[in-house]
Design an enzyme around this catalytic site. Structure first.
Site, PDB file in Angstrom:
ATOM      1  N   PHE A   1      38.345  22.726  18.350  1.00 37.94           N
ATOM      2  CA  PHE A   1      39.381  21.692  18.402  1.00 37.94           C
ATOM      3  C   PHE A   1      40.093  21.753  17.053  1.00 37.94           C
ATOM      4  O   PHE A   1      39.539  21.308  16.044  1.00 37.94           O
ATOM      5  CB  PHE A   1      38.673  20.355  18.598  1.00 37.94           C
ATOM      6  CG  PHE A   1      39.550  19.165  18.810  1.00 37.94           C
ATOM      7  CD1 PHE A   1      39.967  18.799  20.085  1.00 37.94           C
ATOM      8  CD2 PHE A   1      39.926  18.367  17.742  1.00 37.94           C
ATOM      9  CE1 PHE A   1      40.732  17.664  20.286  1.00 37.94           C
ATOM     10  CE2 PHE A   1      40.704  17.233  17.934  1.00 37.94           C
ATOM     11  CZ  PHE A   1      41.103  16.880  19.218  1.00 37.94           C
TER      12      PHE A   1
ATOM     13  N   THR B   1      42.949  19.472  12.136  1.00 40.84           N
ATOM     14  CA  THR B   1      43.042  19.209  10.699  1.00 40.84           C
ATOM     15  C   THR B   1      43.702  20.351   9.919  1.00 40.84           C
ATOM     16  O   THR B   1      43.474  21.521  10.201  1.00 40.84           O
ATOM     17  CB  THR B   1      41.612  18.973  10.156  1.00 40.84           C
ATOM     18  OG1 THR B   1      41.028  17.904  10.899  1.00 40.84           O
ATOM     19  CG2 THR B   1      41.618  18.626   8.678  1.00 40.84           C
TER      20      THR B   1
ATOM     21  N   SER C   1      43.056  12.555   7.798  1.00 43.76           N
ATOM     22  CA  SER C   1      43.156  11.277   8.524  1.00 43.76           C
ATOM     23  C   SER C   1      44.549  11.099   9.116  1.00 43.76           C
ATOM     24  O   SER C   1      44.708  10.583  10.217  1.00 43.76           O
ATOM     25  CB  SER C   1      42.846  10.112   7.572  1.00 43.76           C
ATOM     26  OG  SER C   1      41.475  10.104   7.252  1.00 43.76           O
TER      27      SER C   1
ATOM     28  N   ILE D   1      37.399  23.705  10.764  1.00 43.53           N
ATOM     29  CA  ILE D   1      37.344  23.831  12.224  1.00 43.53           C
ATOM     30  C   ILE D   1      35.925  24.203  12.660  1.00 43.53           C
ATOM     31  O   ILE D   1      35.422  25.295  12.353  1.00 43.53           O
ATOM     32  CB  ILE D   1      38.376  24.869  12.724  1.00 43.53           C
ATOM     33  CG1 ILE D   1      39.777  24.479  12.241  1.00 43.53           C
ATOM     34  CG2 ILE D   1      38.310  24.973  14.256  1.00 43.53           C
ATOM     35  CD1 ILE D   1      40.218  23.043  12.558  1.00 43.53           C
TER      36      ILE D   1
ATOM     37  N   ARG E   1       0.231   7.964   5.262  1.00 41.12           N
ATOM     38  CA  ARG E   1       0.268   7.967   3.798  1.00 41.12           C
ATOM     39  C   ARG E   1      -0.496   6.748   3.257  1.00 41.12           C
ATOM     40  O   ARG E   1      -0.131   5.597   3.540  1.00 41.12           O
ATOM     41  CB  ARG E   1       1.726   7.920   3.340  1.00 41.12           C
ATOM     42  CG  ARG E   1       1.921   7.709   1.868  1.00 41.12           C
ATOM     43  CD  ARG E   1       1.601   8.950   1.084  1.00 41.12           C
ATOM     44  NE  ARG E   1       1.972   8.794  -0.327  1.00 41.12           N
ATOM     45  CZ  ARG E   1       1.553   9.604  -1.275  1.00 41.12           C
ATOM     46  NH1 ARG E   1       0.743  10.635  -0.988  1.00 41.12           N
ATOM     47  NH2 ARG E   1       1.940   9.426  -2.523  1.00 41.12           N
TER      48      ARG E   1
ATOM     49  N   HIS F   1       9.442   8.009   2.565  1.00 41.71           N
ATOM     50  CA  HIS F   1       8.695   9.236   2.235  1.00 41.71           C
ATOM     51  C   HIS F   1       8.501   9.419   0.726  1.00 41.71           C
ATOM     52  O   HIS F   1       7.766  10.325   0.314  1.00 41.71           O
ATOM     53  CB  HIS F   1       9.410  10.469   2.795  1.00 41.71           C
ATOM     54  CG  HIS F   1       9.220  10.679   4.278  1.00 41.71           C
ATOM     55  ND1 HIS F   1       9.753   9.837   5.225  1.00 41.71           N
ATOM     56  CD2 HIS F   1       8.553  11.641   4.964  1.00 41.71           C
ATOM     57  CE1 HIS F   1       9.433  10.276   6.437  1.00 41.71           C
ATOM     58  NE2 HIS F   1       8.697  11.356   6.306  1.00 41.71           N
ATOM     59  N   GLY F   2       9.198   8.608  -0.067  1.00 41.51           N
ATOM     60  CA  GLY F   2       9.065   8.739  -1.522  1.00 41.51           C
ATOM     61  C   GLY F   2       9.507  10.126  -1.980  1.00 41.51           C
ATOM     62  O   GLY F   2      10.382  10.750  -1.378  1.00 41.51           O
TER      63      GLY F   2
ATOM     64  N   GLU G   1      35.792  13.659  12.932  1.00 41.06           N
ATOM     65  CA  GLU G   1      36.273  12.974  14.149  1.00 41.06           C
ATOM     66  C   GLU G   1      36.760  11.548  13.843  1.00 41.06           C
ATOM     67  O   GLU G   1      36.594  10.630  14.636  1.00 41.06           O
ATOM     68  CB  GLU G   1      35.227  13.015  15.268  1.00 41.06           C
ATOM     69  CG  GLU G   1      34.939  14.463  15.654  1.00 41.06           C
ATOM     70  CD  GLU G   1      34.632  14.707  17.101  1.00 41.06           C
ATOM     71  OE1 GLU G   1      34.761  13.799  17.921  1.00 41.06           O
ATOM     72  OE2 GLU G   1      34.263  15.862  17.402  1.00 41.06           O
TER      73      GLU G   1
HETATM   74  N1  CAA Z   1      44.882   8.033  23.146  1.00 36.36           N
HETATM   75  C1  CAA Z   1      46.122   8.353  23.563  1.00 36.36           C
HETATM   76  N2  CAA Z   1      47.232   8.119  22.834  1.00 36.36           N
HETATM   77  C2  CAA Z   1      47.056   7.540  21.635  1.00 36.36           C
HETATM   78  C3  CAA Z   1      45.783   7.208  21.131  1.00 36.36           C
HETATM   79  C4  CAA Z   1      44.657   7.463  21.943  1.00 36.36           C
HETATM   80  N3  CAA Z   1      43.434   7.164  21.526  1.00 36.36           N
HETATM   81  N4  CAA Z   1      45.931   6.639  19.912  1.00 36.36           N
HETATM   82  C5  CAA Z   1      47.244   6.623  19.660  1.00 36.36           C
HETATM   83  N5  CAA Z   1      47.918   7.175  20.687  1.00 36.36           N
HETATM   84  C6  CAA Z   1      49.355   7.336  20.822  1.00 36.36           C
HETATM   85  C7  CAA Z   1      50.079   6.038  20.465  1.00 36.36           C
HETATM   86  O1  CAA Z   1      50.177   5.205  21.584  1.00 36.36           O
HETATM   87  C8  CAA Z   1      51.410   6.535  19.987  1.00 36.36           C
HETATM   88  O2  CAA Z   1      52.250   6.771  21.095  1.00 36.36           O
HETATM   89  P1  CAA Z   1      53.810   6.337  21.052  1.00 36.36           P
HETATM   90  O3  CAA Z   1      54.381   6.919  19.793  1.00 36.36           O
HETATM   91  O4  CAA Z   1      54.392   6.925  22.291  1.00 36.36           O
HETATM   92  O5  CAA Z   1      53.848   4.843  21.034  1.00 36.36           O
HETATM   93  C9  CAA Z   1      51.089   7.881  19.359  1.00 36.36           C
HETATM   94  O6  CAA Z   1      49.815   8.284  19.859  1.00 36.36           O
HETATM   95  C10 CAA Z   1      51.019   7.814  17.853  1.00 36.36           C
HETATM   96  O7  CAA Z   1      50.091   6.787  17.538  1.00 36.36           O
HETATM   97  P2  CAA Z   1      50.099   6.082  16.123  1.00 36.36           P
HETATM   98  O8  CAA Z   1      51.509   5.803  15.703  1.00 36.36           O
HETATM   99  O9  CAA Z   1      49.120   4.961  16.192  1.00 36.36           O
HETATM  100  O10 CAA Z   1      49.566   7.252  15.197  1.00 36.36           O
HETATM  101  P3  CAA Z   1      49.167   7.253  13.663  1.00 36.36           P
HETATM  102  O11 CAA Z   1      49.871   8.341  12.992  1.00 36.36           O
HETATM  103  O12 CAA Z   1      49.314   5.875  13.087  1.00 36.36           O
HETATM  104  O13 CAA Z   1      47.637   7.721  13.713  1.00 36.36           O
HETATM  105  C11 CAA Z   1      45.313   7.485  13.850  1.00 36.36           C
HETATM  106  C12 CAA Z   1      46.673   7.091  14.416  1.00 36.36           C
HETATM  107  C13 CAA Z   1      44.340   6.664  14.664  1.00 36.36           C
HETATM  108  C14 CAA Z   1      45.178   7.117  12.403  1.00 36.36           C
HETATM  109  C15 CAA Z   1      45.089   8.983  14.081  1.00 36.36           C
HETATM  110  O14 CAA Z   1      45.922   9.742  13.239  1.00 36.36           O
HETATM  111  C16 CAA Z   1      43.676   9.422  13.868  1.00 36.36           C
HETATM  112  O15 CAA Z   1      42.822   9.217  14.746  1.00 36.36           O
HETATM  113  N6  CAA Z   1      43.394  10.066  12.700  1.00 36.36           N
HETATM  114  C17 CAA Z   1      42.100  10.680  12.478  1.00 36.36           C
HETATM  115  C18 CAA Z   1      42.140  12.120  12.876  1.00 36.36           C
HETATM  116  C19 CAA Z   1      40.802  12.620  13.266  1.00 36.36           C
HETATM  117  O16 CAA Z   1      40.003  11.939  13.877  1.00 36.36           O
HETATM  118  N7  CAA Z   1      40.596  13.867  12.959  1.00 36.36           N
HETATM  119  C20 CAA Z   1      39.377  14.503  13.365  1.00 36.36           C
HETATM  120  C21 CAA Z   1      39.572  15.979  13.382  1.00 36.36           C
HETATM  121  S1  CAA Z   1      38.743  16.768  14.682  1.00 36.36           S
HETATM  122  C22 CAA Z   1      37.133  16.867  14.240  1.00 36.36           C
HETATM  123  O17 CAA Z   1      36.709  16.352  13.244  1.00 36.36           O
HETATM  124  C23 CAA Z   1      36.306  17.577  15.231  1.00 36.36           C
HETATM  125  C24 CAA Z   1      35.228  18.376  14.644  1.00 36.36           C
HETATM  126  O18 CAA Z   1      35.374  19.573  14.572  1.00 36.36           O
HETATM  127  C25 CAA Z   1      33.941  17.775  14.285  1.00 36.36           C
END
Ligand code: CAA
Length: 381
Positions: A123, A126, A132, A157, A268, A338-339, A363
């Site tokens: 996925f 980033t 974020s 990734i 222990r 566990h110290g 995530e």
């Molecule tokens: N489902 C569907 N649509 C969604 C949604 C959701 N959960 N959350 C928001 N949206 C939509 C909104 O409705 C909005 O739509 P419209 O513009 O049409 O109204 C659009 O998406 C944009 O939403 P926001 O304006 O709220 O977006 P934002 O820029 O303010 O960001 C955020 C929101 C929640 C901060 C988001 O950026 C976020 O979750 N950031 C964290 C990123 C993250 O989790 N990264 C993880 C990387 S992957 C990973 O880690 C996997 C791994 O390998 C372990």
């Protein structure tokens, strides 16, 4: 209201726990020390139907519900967090393709994920400047006839070097901001895609975490997942389910911390009696068990809501926030109980402490979960 697991859920938990105790627990410490990707674990897990659990059987998945996915993730997390995160992300990608893909995409990409032909799936959201603030990605994909040409860089990734297919978020229209983001399915080995060096991490060292560099990487236009411009929502919607996976894994690590702490504190002896007889230790164990029960209930409720087909974004973020923070507290206490031994590799709690740290970061950090929760309560202010 009924808090009993159904028969099918109980059987699944038994099956995964037996497998995890036999195959995953014995290998976990070595995978960590050697930073070795758990390929053989994943193959066996694919045979057990754990890699595309919620995808219907007609696409090669296991056709199980999200409660089953959460329960299986807990068991794998209890045994080996490196394997668990790989499983969680792979399931998230399989589900993303199922939910948003064309018939051809589903038939082409889900069966090899489910069968283990692909070791994993990735996925790719980033970027160095967009963690974020995921909507700030800069990787571009420009349409050129029947292809998209991708240029840019992704970082952190999960499974990037081993994934058969990746969901890659790209900007297809710079003028539209977040509405100009799309998702492309990119196969491993596509010319123009280079896998960067693996990160040397504090924990979950058996999982593979790499950067991806795209230089004029040509991907068939038919690999567009969903519609152009829907990519940001697709990635966030898919992440909602992923957060249930990470919350479940945290519950598993927490259970392992609790089990190890009970075992150690009963054996222990200090001041002439097992340390489990001291109230200081009892209170830590009571707090761990209470946190675990709350976290498990929150995670299972989020999974259940998802199964009901209702919005579960807030529940998933709450579950991920609470479970990962609680698991960090539990790992701290497990080492404390566990110290000095808990600070050595002789005991697994040392690894749990390192493994769990990243779960409040990836995530969506705990701070991002709070933003999601607050917006779902207050609306956008
Ligand atoms: N489902 C569907 N649509 C969604 C949604 C959701 N959960 N959350 C928001 N949206 C939509 C909104 O409705 C909005 O739509 P419209 O513009 O049409 O109204 C659009 O998406 C944009 O939403 P926001 O304006 O709220 O977006 P934002 O820029 O303010 O960001 C955020 C929101 C929640 C901060 C988001 O950026 C976020 O979750 N950031 C964290 C990123 C993250 O989790 N990264 C993880 C990387 S992957 C990973 O880690 C996997 C791994 O390998 C372990």
């Amino acid at each position: 209201m009924n808090f009993e697991l159904q028969e099918e859920h109980r059987l699944l938990v038994d099956m995964v726990r037996n497998f995890a105790d036999k195959e995953l627990v014995p290998a976990a410490a070595e995978l960590d020390i050697q930073e070795r990707f758990p390929e053989e674990n994943l193959k066996k897990m694919a045979e057990l139907g754990l890699m595309a659990m919620t995808v219907p059987e007609e696409y090669g998945g296991s056709g199980m519900d999200n409660v089953s996915f959460a329960l299986a993730m807990m068991e794998v997390g209890r045994a080996c967090a490196s394997t668990a995160v790989t499983m969680s992300v792979t399931n998230m990608v399989a589900e993303g393709i199922y939910r948003f893909g064309t018939e051809e995409q589903k038939r082409k990409y889900i069966p090899p994920i489910a069968s283990g032909e692909y070791a994993a799936a990735s996925f790719a959201l980033t970027e160095p400047w967009a963690g974020s603030d995921a909507g700030a990605i800069k990787t571009t994909a420009v349409r050129d006839g029947d292809y998209y040409v991708i240029n840019g860089e992704k970082i952190f990734i999960t499974s990037g070097a081993y994934a058969g297919v990746m969901m890659v978020a790209v900007v297809t229209d710079k003028s539209k901001g977040k509405h100009g983001i799309s998702v492309l399915l990119v196969e491993q080995g596509t010319p123009g895609l280079t896998i960067g060096k693996a990160e040397e991490k504090m924990g979950q060292r058996g999982s593979n975490t790499v950067s991806l560099v795209f230089e004029d990487c040509r991907v068939p236009a038919e690999n567009l997942l969903g519609q152009e411009g829907d990519g940001f929502k697709i990635m966030l919607a898919d992440l909602d389910g992923g957060r249930i996976g990470i919350g479940s894994m945290a519950c598993g690590v927490m259970r392992a911390c609790l089990e190890e702490s009970i075992k150690y504190s009963k054996g222990r002896v200090q001041f002439g009696r097992p340390i489990s007889q001291f109230q200081a230790i009892q209170w830590m164990i009571a707090d761990m068990a209470t946190d675990l029960e709350a976290a498990e209930n929150m995670v299972l409720r989020a999974a259940w809501l998802k199964d009901q087909g209702v919005r579960f974004t807030k529940a998933a973020s709450m579950a991920k926030l609470f479970a990962t923070e609680a698991a960090n507290r539990a790992a701290y206490k497990a080492v404390q109980i566990h110290g000095g031994y808990g600070y050595t590799r002789e005991f697994p709690v040392e690894r749990f402490y390192r493994d769990i740290r990243v779960t409040t970061l990836y995530e969506g950090t705990s701070e991002i979960q709070r933003i999601v929760i607050a917006r779902n309560i207050l609306g956008r202010l």
